[in-house]
Design an enzyme around this catalytic site. Structure first.
Site, PDB file in Angstrom:
ATOM      1  N   SER A  33       0.793  -1.235   0.000  1.00 25.21           N
ATOM      2  CA  SER A  33       0.000   0.000   0.000  1.00 25.21           C
ATOM      3  C   SER A  33       0.822   1.280   0.000  1.00 25.21           C
ATOM      4  O   SER A  33       0.263   2.356  -0.243  1.00 25.21           O
ATOM      5  CB  SER A  33      -0.960   0.008   1.188  1.00 25.21           C
ATOM      6  OG  SER A  33      -2.041  -0.842   0.921  1.00 25.21           O
ATOM      7  N   LYS A  38       0.543   3.312  -3.082  1.00 18.83           N
ATOM      8  CA  LYS A  38      -0.610   4.202  -3.337  1.00 18.83           C
ATOM      9  C   LYS A  38      -0.171   5.670  -3.360  1.00 18.83           C
ATOM     10  O   LYS A  38      -0.751   6.488  -4.072  1.00 18.83           O
ATOM     11  CB  LYS A  38      -1.680   3.979  -2.265  1.00 18.83           C
ATOM     12  CG  LYS A  38      -2.297   2.580  -2.305  1.00 18.83           C
ATOM     13  CD  LYS A  38      -3.126   2.303  -1.047  1.00 18.83           C
ATOM     14  CE  LYS A  38      -3.758   0.918  -1.080  1.00 18.83           C
ATOM     15  NZ  LYS A  38      -4.433   0.570   0.186  1.00 18.83           N
ATOM     16  N   TYR A  90      -3.444  -2.722 -10.076  1.00 23.66           N
ATOM     17  CA  TYR A  90      -3.229  -2.470  -8.650  1.00 23.66           C
ATOM     18  C   TYR A  90      -2.337  -3.556  -8.026  1.00 23.66           C
ATOM     19  O   TYR A  90      -1.409  -3.258  -7.272  1.00 23.66           O
ATOM     20  CB  TYR A  90      -4.591  -2.383  -7.957  1.00 23.66           C
ATOM     21  CG  TYR A  90      -4.507  -2.375  -6.461  1.00 23.66           C
ATOM     22  CD1 TYR A  90      -4.080  -1.245  -5.765  1.00 23.66           C
ATOM     23  CD2 TYR A  90      -4.832  -3.512  -5.720  1.00 23.66           C
ATOM     24  CE1 TYR A  90      -3.984  -1.254  -4.380  1.00 23.66           C
ATOM     25  CE2 TYR A  90      -4.744  -3.522  -4.346  1.00 23.66           C
ATOM     26  CZ  TYR A  90      -4.317  -2.394  -3.682  1.00 23.66           C
ATOM     27  OH  TYR A  90      -4.207  -2.412  -2.323  1.00 23.66           O
ATOM     28  N   TYR A  94      -5.050   3.937   7.781  1.00 19.44           N
ATOM     29  CA  TYR A  94      -6.389   3.342   7.873  1.00 19.44           C
ATOM     30  C   TYR A  94      -7.044   3.633   9.225  1.00 19.44           C
ATOM     31  O   TYR A  94      -7.029   4.773   9.687  1.00 19.44           O
ATOM     32  CB  TYR A  94      -6.317   1.828   7.612  1.00 19.44           C
ATOM     33  CG  TYR A  94      -5.455   1.481   6.444  1.00 19.44           C
ATOM     34  CD1 TYR A  94      -5.812   1.872   5.170  1.00 19.44           C
ATOM     35  CD2 TYR A  94      -4.255   0.801   6.603  1.00 19.44           C
ATOM     36  CE1 TYR A  94      -5.014   1.574   4.079  1.00 19.44           C
ATOM     37  CE2 TYR A  94      -3.456   0.495   5.521  1.00 19.44           C
ATOM     38  CZ  TYR A  94      -3.850   0.885   4.260  1.00 19.44           C
ATOM     39  OH  TYR A  94      -3.061   0.587   3.207  1.00 19.44           O
ATOM     40  N   VAL A 147       1.175  -3.705   3.875  1.00 18.16           N
ATOM     41  CA  VAL A 147       1.138  -4.995   4.585  1.00 18.16           C
ATOM     42  C   VAL A 147       2.405  -5.828   4.448  1.00 18.16           C
ATOM     43  O   VAL A 147       2.564  -6.820   5.164  1.00 18.16           O
ATOM     44  CB  VAL A 147      -0.050  -5.902   4.197  1.00 18.16           C
ATOM     45  CG1 VAL A 147      -1.338  -5.404   4.773  1.00 18.16           C
ATOM     46  CG2 VAL A 147      -0.129  -6.126   2.727  1.00 18.16           C
TER      47      VAL A 147
HETATM   48  N1  GLN Z   1      -1.880  -5.524  -1.950  1.00 15.64           N
HETATM   49  C1  GLN Z   1      -2.421  -5.381  -0.616  1.00 15.64           C
HETATM   50  C2  GLN Z   1      -3.927  -5.571  -0.653  1.00 15.64           C
HETATM   51  O1  GLN Z   1      -4.534  -4.989  -1.475  1.00 15.64           O
HETATM   52  C3  GLN Z   1      -2.074  -4.045  -0.065  1.00 15.64           C
HETATM   53  C4  GLN Z   1      -2.776  -3.728   1.236  1.00 15.64           C
HETATM   54  C5  GLN Z   1      -1.900  -2.991   2.193  1.00 15.64           C
HETATM   55  O2  GLN Z   1      -0.702  -2.904   2.031  1.00 15.64           O
HETATM   56  N2  GLN Z   1      -2.512  -2.488   3.254  1.00 15.64           N
HETATM   57  O3  GLN Z   1      -4.481  -6.259   0.120  1.00 15.64           O
END
Ligand code: GLN
Length: 317
Positions: free
Chosen positions: A69, A72, A194, A246, A264
């Protein structure tokens, strides 16, 4: 404001120790099977001052990991630079208060994602990358990253990409939901883009270097060139501050007080505007999917150096 190098080195080694002390409380993500190969015992930190030629590092600062993430931030920077505020015609700028992959608000809000840093919003941003295929779109993103940091290598970890491609049903559900409401056009391509974006790899050292323009009003301090206009940089930092971690973002604002983005895989990028870009990598995650060592190290560093954007000089009365 510049730092004295020895003082900064000492603060980084204390932050590293604070991160290592905290990491026992977390667990490595396994829902993307390939991410489970990481060790909960890895931890690295890189702190790059705006006026320094290189980062101060400790631990696993040169171990490659997929951005997940954290990507992003860079996809949004790229798309904001091309399309400006039109990005927000169909993506909001409000914190969600929900988990990163939550679908609940999409039904209530007619397929419009709350913000570009939750999964739904990021999938909608991915759709705005130019190109007809996921490869072409992520090639553009990699070119953008290399323009910011010409010495960096940002290859896609194909095993991580394929692992999420095979298992990312929840993200596909988000994409299909948005497709139903006409928020995106091609749900399969948007989710594949993505997944590929999330598999782009960095190290803590290269991530801190990449983040420098965000600490410098959108201008890369090394080359002097503008990466993103200042007003879009401000938007990005505001979104990181309010949506970057988040449903743990409020607690992070209290503990650390910096715009930041987590992933993550265990990566975390934090920006001390006008001062530092900080990247950590610690795959052991807490309950909300954020690196426990990374958050602990940032709390230590921000406290020691007075980095919180909410810190204030008090005027003598
Ligand atoms: N590729 C992961 C997902 O979409 C990224 C989520 C994250 O890093 N919080 O679940």
């Amino acid at each position: 404001m510049s730092f004295d190098r020895a003082g900064l080195e000492a603060a980084v080694s204390r932050a590293y120790a604070a991160g290592r002390d905290a990491m026992g409380a977390g667990a490595v993500a396994t829902y993307i099977p390939e991410l489970a190969r990481a060790s909960a015992d890895w931890f690295g930190i890189a702190v790059h001052a705006l006026d320094a030629p290189e980062a101060i590092v400790a631990g696993d600062a040169d171990r490659a990991f997929s951005l997940q993430s954290v990507s992003k931030v860079f996809a949004l920077a790229y798309v904001l630079g091309r399309d400006g505020d039109a990005v927000f015609d169909r993506i909001g700028v409000e914190p969600s208060g929900d988990a990163f992959h939550s679908i609940v608000r999409l039904e209530e809000e007619h397929g419009q994602p709350r913000n570009p840093l939750i999964n739904a919003g990021a999938i909608a941003v991915s759709e705005r990358l130019p190109g007809d295929s996921a490869e072409a779109r992520i090639d553009h993103l990699q070119v953008f990253l290399r323009r910011v940091h010409p010495d960096g290598a940002f290859p896609v970890d194909e095993a991580v990409f394929v692992s999420e491609l095979r298992t990312g049903f929840r993200n596909r559900a988000l994409a299909n939901y948005m497709r139903h409401y006409g928020v995106i056009g091609d749900a399969a391509l948007a989710s594949e883009t993505y997944f590929r974006q999330c598999a782009v790899t960095v190290t803590a050292r290269s991530l801190a270097r990449l983040g420098l323009f965000l600490a410098n009003g959108g201008r890369d301090p090394v080359s002097g060139s503008e990466v993103l206009p200042a007003r879009h940089t401000r938007t990005l930092l505001a979104l990181m501050t309010t949506c970057g971690l988040y449903d743990e973002v409020g607690r992070f604002a209290v503990r650390v007080g910096l715009p930041a983005k987590s992933g993550v895989s265990g990566g975390l990028l934090a920006i001390a505007p006008g001062r530092l870009a900080i990247a950590t990598y610690g795959p052991a995650l807490g309950a909300k999917g954020n690196s426990v060592a990374g958050v602990a190290a940032l709390e230590c560093l921000a406290g020691e150096l007075g980095l919180s954007i909410f810190d204030q000089e008090t005027t003598p009365t």
